[in-house]
Design a protein around this motif. Structure first.
Motif, mmCIF file in Angstrom:
data_model
loop_
_atom_site.group_PDB
_atom_site.id
_atom_site.type_symbol
_atom_site.label_atom_id
_atom_site.label_comp_id
_atom_site.label_asym_id
_atom_site.label_seq_id
_atom_site.Cartn_x
_atom_site.Cartn_y
_atom_site.Cartn_z
ATOM 1 N N ALA A 239 122.514 -72.296 31.541
ATOM 2 C CA ALA A 239 121.745 -72.283 32.789
ATOM 3 C C ALA A 239 120.765 -73.451 32.786
ATOM 4 O O ALA A 239 120.537 -74.096 31.754
ATOM 5 C CB ALA A 239 121.001 -70.958 32.942
ATOM 6 N N GLN A 240 120.197 -73.706 33.947
ATOM 7 C CA GLN A 240 119.257 -74.818 34.077
ATOM 8 C C GLN A 240 117.906 -74.446 33.465
ATOM 9 O O GLN A 240 117.362 -73.378 33.737
ATOM 10 C CB GLN A 240 119.082 -75.186 35.550
ATOM 11 N N TYR A 241 117.380 -75.312 32.626
ATOM 12 C CA TYR A 241 116.062 -75.153 32.003
ATOM 13 C C TYR A 241 115.034 -75.615 33.040
ATOM 14 O O TYR A 241 114.775 -76.798 33.186
ATOM 15 C CB TYR A 241 115.998 -76.013 30.747
ATOM 16 N N SER A 242 114.450 -74.636 33.769
ATOM 17 C CA SER A 242 113.584 -75.023 34.892
ATOM 18 C C SER A 242 112.197 -74.405 34.828
ATOM 19 O O SER A 242 111.422 -74.541 35.773
ATOM 20 C CB SER A 242 114.249 -74.634 36.220
ATOM 21 N N SER A 243 111.891 -73.691 33.732
ATOM 22 C CA SER A 243 110.541 -73.152 33.601
ATOM 23 C C SER A 243 110.214 -72.983 32.124
ATOM 24 O O SER A 243 111.096 -72.788 31.289
ATOM 25 C CB SER A 243 110.423 -71.808 34.336
ATOM 26 N N PHE A 244 108.904 -73.054 31.808
ATOM 27 C CA PHE A 244 108.448 -72.875 30.437
ATOM 28 C C PHE A 244 107.089 -72.171 30.472
ATOM 29 O O PHE A 244 106.135 -72.669 31.066
ATOM 30 C CB PHE A 244 108.337 -74.222 29.726
ATOM 31 N N GLN A 245 107.024 -70.957 29.842
ATOM 32 C CA GLN A 245 105.799 -70.163 29.804
ATOM 33 C C GLN A 245 105.216 -69.975 31.204
ATOM 34 O O GLN A 245 104.022 -70.116 31.445
ATOM 35 C CB GLN A 245 104.767 -70.816 28.884
ATOM 36 N N GLY A 246 106.126 -69.659 32.130
ATOM 37 C CA GLY A 246 105.700 -69.370 33.503
ATOM 38 C C GLY A 246 105.416 -70.591 34.336
ATOM 39 O O GLY A 246 105.133 -70.468 35.529
ATOM 40 N N GLN A 247 105.473 -71.783 33.758
ATOM 41 C CA GLN A 247 105.197 -73.012 34.497
ATOM 42 C C GLN A 247 106.510 -73.711 34.836
ATOM 43 O O GLN A 247 107.412 -73.781 34.003
ATOM 44 C CB GLN A 247 104.308 -73.949 33.674
ATOM 45 N N PRO A 248 106.638 -74.204 36.054
ATOM 46 C CA PRO A 248 107.882 -74.890 36.433
ATOM 47 C C PRO A 248 108.074 -76.181 35.645
ATOM 48 O O PRO A 248 107.119 -76.901 35.344
ATOM 49 C CB PRO A 248 107.681 -75.165 37.927
ATOM 50 N N VAL A 249 109.304 -76.433 35.291
ATOM 51 C CA VAL A 249 109.698 -77.672 34.623
ATOM 52 C C VAL A 249 110.718 -78.361 35.512
ATOM 53 O O VAL A 249 111.659 -77.727 35.992
ATOM 54 C CB VAL A 249 110.289 -77.401 33.221
ATOM 55 N N PHE A 250 110.528 -79.624 35.717
ATOM 56 C CA PHE A 250 111.439 -80.357 36.575
ATOM 57 C C PHE A 250 112.798 -80.475 35.886
ATOM 58 O O PHE A 250 112.917 -81.030 34.796
ATOM 59 C CB PHE A 250 110.890 -81.756 36.881
ATOM 60 N N PHE A 251 113.821 -79.888 36.513
ATOM 61 C CA PHE A 251 115.169 -79.979 35.946
ATOM 62 C C PHE A 251 115.788 -81.325 36.291
ATOM 63 O O PHE A 251 115.719 -81.786 37.437
ATOM 64 C CB PHE A 251 116.052 -78.850 36.489
ATOM 65 N N ASP A 252 116.403 -81.970 35.305
ATOM 66 C CA ASP A 252 117.027 -83.267 35.497
ATOM 67 C C ASP A 252 118.359 -83.077 36.222
ATOM 68 O O ASP A 252 119.397 -82.829 35.600
ATOM 69 C CB ASP A 252 117.248 -83.939 34.145
ATOM 70 N N ASP A 253 118.320 -83.183 37.538
ATOM 71 C CA ASP A 253 119.499 -82.924 38.362
ATOM 72 C C ASP A 253 120.629 -83.910 38.093
ATOM 73 O O ASP A 253 121.794 -83.605 38.341
ATOM 74 C CB ASP A 253 119.101 -82.979 39.839
ATOM 75 N N SER A 254 120.316 -85.069 37.542
ATOM 76 C CA SER A 254 121.358 -86.068 37.281
ATOM 77 C C SER A 254 122.345 -85.597 36.211
ATOM 78 O O SER A 254 123.475 -86.093 36.134
ATOM 79 C CB SER A 254 120.731 -87.398 36.843
ATOM 80 N N LEU A 255 121.946 -84.610 35.383
ATOM 81 C CA LEU A 255 122.850 -84.102 34.348
ATOM 82 C C LEU A 255 124.079 -83.434 34.947
ATOM 83 O O LEU A 255 125.136 -83.384 34.314
ATOM 84 C CB LEU A 255 122.109 -83.099 33.456
ATOM 85 N N LEU A 256 123.951 -82.902 36.160
ATOM 86 C CA LEU A 256 125.069 -82.197 36.765
ATOM 87 C C LEU A 256 126.217 -83.125 37.145
ATOM 88 O O LEU A 256 127.321 -82.662 37.425
ATOM 89 C CB LEU A 256 124.599 -81.428 38.001
ATOM 90 N N TYR A 257 125.959 -84.441 37.149
ATOM 91 C CA TYR A 257 126.996 -85.403 37.510
ATOM 92 C C TYR A 257 127.651 -86.039 36.287
ATOM 93 O O TYR A 257 128.538 -86.881 36.425
ATOM 94 C CB TYR A 257 126.405 -86.499 38.409
ATOM 95 N N VAL A 258 127.244 -85.607 35.103
ATOM 96 C CA VAL A 258 127.813 -86.144 33.862
ATOM 97 C C VAL A 258 129.184 -85.507 33.635
ATOM 98 O O VAL A 258 129.415 -84.340 33.956
ATOM 99 C CB VAL A 258 126.876 -85.853 32.672
ATOM 100 N N THR A 259 130.116 -86.256 33.067
ATOM 101 C CA THR A 259 131.478 -85.768 32.848
ATOM 102 C C THR A 259 131.504 -84.659 31.795
ATOM 103 O O THR A 259 130.566 -84.489 31.012
ATOM 104 C CB THR A 259 132.392 -86.913 32.402
ATOM 105 N N GLU A 260 132.613 -83.922 31.763
ATOM 106 C CA GLU A 260 132.723 -82.746 30.901
ATOM 107 C C GLU A 260 132.522 -83.062 29.429
ATOM 108 O O GLU A 260 131.988 -82.243 28.684
ATOM 109 C CB GLU A 260 134.101 -82.086 31.090
#
Length: 699
Positions: A591-612
Motif C-alpha cells: 500500500a502507499q506509505y502516506s502517513s506517519f504517527q498521524g501526520q500526512p506524508v507526501f506519497f511519491d506518485d511518480s513511483l506508480l509509473y515505474v515498470t514492474e
C-alpha cells in the motif's frame, strides 16, 4: 616366424573359446517361461492346487492360493499345455508359443465335470481364445459393478500418467486433466486408493486427488468399482478408483526410453518467463519462494500494524517481479525401469522393481472472459452487452513431473507372500498469465488493464504399503493384511499479482470537476487504504497443504462347498484409518506509505509509473531517500484461511456370497463404521472454530 605362429595359436584359441561360449549361451537361452492364472469358468474363483503340464515333458507346476502358476525353462517353440484339477474337466491348450528368454501369459478357465465324464472328457482350445475370454470373466464375476484397464492395454496407449489412462474407463471423465468424475458425480463423492491404501487429498478446500501424479510406467492396472459391497469403505457414491503398481516381474529386464514432441503452437515460439527455483524443471519446490524468515509469524500479525513496522516488513520481500522473453522448448519424456526375479528351486521367490520417470509438457493458450447484462423492453430480452470486464488471458504454462517407484515382493511359498511397495512422485505447474482488456464498460472513458500473474504449484507424494497374503490349508482360510502410510504436500509459494491500468483517452477539462486526473499512461494499482486484495499490484499469496494417512486393514475369507452347485464364500474384516491435515496460508499486499504517527506524508506518485521489474525495489519501501513516501506492507490473511484437521475411521464388516446355481448369486452383508472428525482454527484470533463430531453408521 615362431612369434607369428605363437600369435596365431593364441588368437585361434581365443576365438575357439568365444565360439564355444556363444554356443553355450545359445543352448541355455533357448528356453522361456509360461505363467498365468487358473480359475473356475463360471464363478471366477481361483483354483488352488490345479496342475499344469507341458505335454511330452516332465515340466509342470501347480497353482498357488491366488490361482497363479509359473513353469520355468520351457523349451522354446510351440508347445501344448495340459491343465487338470479334481472334479474339473481336463483342458488341453494348443498353440502356446514359447519365446527364448521371454514370458508367455496363459489364463485358464476350467469347467466342472459330471460324474460320467470325470475321467473321459478332454477339451482342446487355442491360446488366443482362452486369454480373451478370461479377461471378460474377471469383470463378469466381480461382486461389484466395476471397470478397469490392465497393464497390457496401458502399454499400447500413448498416455503419460494415470489421469490419461482413466479417460479410457467407461463412466469416468477427467476434469482439469487430473480430477476424476465417476457417473457424473464429482471428486467429492469418489474415493481413491493405491495398492489397497487410501490416498490423501491434494486440494486444500475439497476432497480430491490429482491423478496426474502417477506416470504410466509405474502402473499394473487401474480398477474403478461403481457399486458398494460390505468389504469396501462407504465414503463414496460415485466410485472407488483403485490404482495398483507393479509387483514381481515375470522376467529380468532393464529398459530406457526417451522422446521429444513438437507442438506447432508452442515449440520455438515466444514464451514469457520469470525467475523460479532450481528444481522447477523436475517438479519439486526447492524452497526459494518460501515466505522470508524476517516476516513476523501469523500469531504476531497485529504487532507490526504501525507504519514504520509495515515499511520494515515490506523490505523483507525480494524484488522478484521481473520477467523476460524466451522460447518454448519441445515436450520431452524419459523413463528408466529395471526389474529382477530371483528364483528359489525354479520358483518365484523375490522380486525387485525400480522405476524412474520424467516428463515435461509446454502449453500456450488464450482465454477470453466477459461479463454481460441483458437489456429488456416490455419483458423481452433485446440485447446482451458487456457491462464490467472483458479480459483476454494469455497463459504460458510448463508442466513437469518426476516419479520413482521401488517395489519389493517375496513369495515365501505357494501359500504365503509379502510385498513392500513405495512410491515418490513430484509434479509442478508453472504459469505466467498476462491479462489485458477493458474494465468498466459503463463509464464513458474506458479503462485498459494489464494484469500479470506468476503462479507455481508443486505436489509431492510419498506412499508406502506393506501387503501380506496368506492361505492356511488346514482351515482353508485366506488372510490378507495391509498396512499403509501416505504423505502429500502441496505448495503454492509466492503467488504474485501485478496490476496496471490506463484510461482510453483524455477528457476535456471541466473546471467544475476539479483537476483532470484521467491518465493515458499505464499506472500501477497500489492500494491507498488500510486494506489490500489481489486486485492490486504487489499482492502475494503463500500456501502449504500437508496431509498424512496411516491405515491398516485385515480381511479373512473362506469358501464352503455344500455340493457341486451350492457354494458359500464368507468374508469378515476390519479397517482403521487415521488422517491428519494442516493448511497454512499467508496473504500480503503493498500500500502507499502516506502517513506517519498521524501526520500526512507526501506519497511519491511518480513511483506508480515505474515498470514492474523496478517498482518494488527496497529503496522504494518506507520513506524514500528523497524524503517522500514509498510503499508499506499489509497483511490480508483471514481468520479462517488456516486450519488443522484430523479424522479417524474404525470399521468392521461381514459378508457372504451365496452361489446357488449358474444363474443365481446372492451377495449380502453388513458394515459398521465409526467416524470422528475434528477441525481447529486457532491462531490466537477471536473467531476460532472447533468442530468435534463422531458418527456411527450401520450399513
Amino acid at each position: 616366424m615362431f612369434f607369428l605362429q605363437h600369435q596365431f595359436n593364441v588368437m585361434r584359441n581365443y576365438f575357439t573359446a568365444c565360439f564355444v561360449l556363444f554356443l553355450f549361451n545359445i543352448s541355455i537361452a533357448q528356453t522361456g517361461r509360461v505363467a498365468g492364472t487358473i480359475v473356475d469358468s463360471k464363478t471366477g474363483e481361483t483354483l488352488l492346487g490345479a496342475t499344469v503340464l507341458v505335454e511330452g515333458t516332465t515340466k509342470g507346476a501347480s497353482a498357488d492360493f491366488d490361482g497363479k502358476f509359473s513353469i520355468n525353462n520351457v523349451p522354446a517353440g510351440k508347445v501344448t499345455l495340459v491343465v487338470s484339477f479334481i472334479s474339473y474337466t481336463t483342458k488341453k491348450i494348443e498353440g502356446v508359443i514359447v519365446k527364448p528368454n521371454d514370458v508367455t501369459d496363459v489364463n485358464v478357465q476350467l469347467e466342472t465335470s459330471t460324474s460320467t465324464d470325470l475321467a473321459e472328457v478332454e477339451v482342446v482350445v487355442t491360446l488366443n481364445k482362452e486369454n480373451n475370454s478370461a479377461l471378460v470373466l474377471q469383470q463378469k464375476n466381480n461382486a461389484s459393478v466395476s471397470d478397469g484397464i490392465s497393464a497390457e492395454t496401458i502399454r499400447r496407449t500413448p498416455d503419460r500418467n494415470s489421469s490419461d489412462v482413466l479417460k479410457r474407463v467407461s463412466g469416468v471423465t477427467i476434469q482439469d486433466d487430473k480430477f476424476v468424475v465417476i457417473r457424473g458425480l464429482n471428486e467429492r463423492y469418489n474415493a481413491s486408493y493405491l495398492n489397497n491404501s487410501p490416498l490423501p487429498s491434494t486440494e486444500p478446500d475439497r476432497k480430491a486427488f490429482a491423478f496426474d501424479l502417477f506416470p504410466v510406467n509405474m502402473l499394473d492396472n487401474i480398477v474403478v468399482n461403481k457399486t458398494a459391497t460390505p468389504d469396501m469403505p462407504s465414503e463414496f457414491a460415485g466410485g472407488i478408483v483403485q490404482v495398483n503398481t507393479k509387483s514381481i516381474p515375470e522376467k529380468n529386464f532393464v529398459s530406457f526410453s526417451a522422446g521429444m514432441g513438437y507442438n506447432t503452437i508452442t515449440t520455438g515460439k515466444d514464451k514469457t518467463i520469470y525467475e523460479g527455483g532450481k528444481l522447477d524443471k523436475f517438479g519439486f519446490d526447492d524452497g526459494s519462494r518460501d515466505l522470508p524468515s524476517g516476516v513476523p509469524s501469523l500469531q504476531n500479525q497485529y504487532e507490526w500494524s504501525s507504519t514504520p513496522d509495515q515499511a520494515k516488513v515490506a523490505k523483507e520481500f525480494k524484488n522478484d517481479w521481473a520477467y523476460s522473453q524466451s522460447k518454448f522448448a519441445p515436450n520431452s519424456a524419459a523413463q528408466f525401469a529395471t526389474g529382477y526375479n530371483f528364483k528359489r528351486k525354479e520358483k518365484d521367490f523375490l522380486g525387485v522393481i525400480f522405476s524412474l520417470g520424467y516428463y515435461s509438457n509446454q502449453n500456450l493458450y488464450s482465454q477470453t472472459r466477459t461479463e454481460y447484462e441483458e437489456l429488456s423492453v416490455n419483458g423481452q430480452n433485446t440485447e446482451r452487452r458487456p457491462i464490467q470486464q472483458q479480459y483476454n488471458n494469455r497463459v504460458n504454462q510448463t508442466q513437469t513431473s518426476t516419479g520413482s517407484l521401488l517395489n519389493l515382493s517375496c513369495k515365501l511359498n505357494d501359500n504365503n507372500s509379502v510385498s513392500l511397495k513405495n512410491l515418490l512422485s513430484g509434479s509442478a505447474d508453472n504459469k505466467f498469465i498476462t491479462s489485458t482488456g477493458i474494465n468498466n464498460f459503463e463509464e464513458e472513458n474506458l479503462i485498459n488493464d494489464r494484469i500479470n500473474t506468476r503462479f507455481f504449484s508443486a505436489n509431492r507424494i510419498y506412499s508406502s504399503q506393506l501387503n501380506s497374503d496368506h492361505f492356511i490349508p488346514a482351515a482353508k482360510i485366506k488372510v490378507g493384511v495391509n498396512l499403509g502410510y501416505s504423505a502429500i504436500q502441496r505448495t503454492v509459494p509466492n503467488l504474485r499479482f501485478s496490476a496496471y491500468g490506463k484510461y482510453d483517452h483524455l477528457k476535456d477539462y471541466d473546471p467544475s470537476e476539479g483537476p483532470n486526473e484521467k491518465d493515458t499512461v499505464y499506472r500501477a494499482y497500489v492500494s491507498n487504504s488500510p486494506s489490500t486484495s489481489p486486485d492490486y499490484a504487489g499482492f502475494r499469496n503463500y500456501s502449504k497443504l500437508s496431509e498424512k494417512i496411516i491405515s491398516s486393514k485385515l480381511d479373512l475369507s473362506r469358501l464352503f462347498k455344500v455340493n457341486e452347485k451350492l457354494k458359500v464364500d464368507l468374508k469378515i474384516g476390519g479397517l482403521y484409518q487415521d488422517r491428519t491435515r494442516q493448511f497454512d496460508m499467508r496473504r500480503f499486499g503493498l500500500a502507499q506509505y502516506s502517513s506517519f504517527q498521524g501526520q500526512p506524508v507526501f506519497f511519491d506518485d511518480s513511483l506508480l509509473y515505474v515498470t514492474e521489474d523496478k517498482i518494488f525495489e527496497e529503496q522504494n519501501m518506507g520513506v524514500t531517500p528523497y524524503g517522500a513516501g514509498g510503499f508499506k506492507a499489509l497483511e490480508d490473511t483471514k481468520v479462517d484461511d488456516n486450519y488443522s484437521a484430523n479424522s479417524k475411521l474404525i470399521a468392521g464388516y461381514g459378508m457372504g456370497e451365496l452361489k446357488m446355481s449358474d444363474k443365481i448369486r446372492v451377495i449380502a452383508g453388513a458394515r459398521i463404521e465409526s467416524y470422528t472428525q475434528k477441525l481447529t482454527v486457532d491462531y490466537q484470533v477471536k473467531d476460532s472454530v472447533y468442530v468435534n463430531n463422531t458418527i456411527t453408521d450401520l450399513l
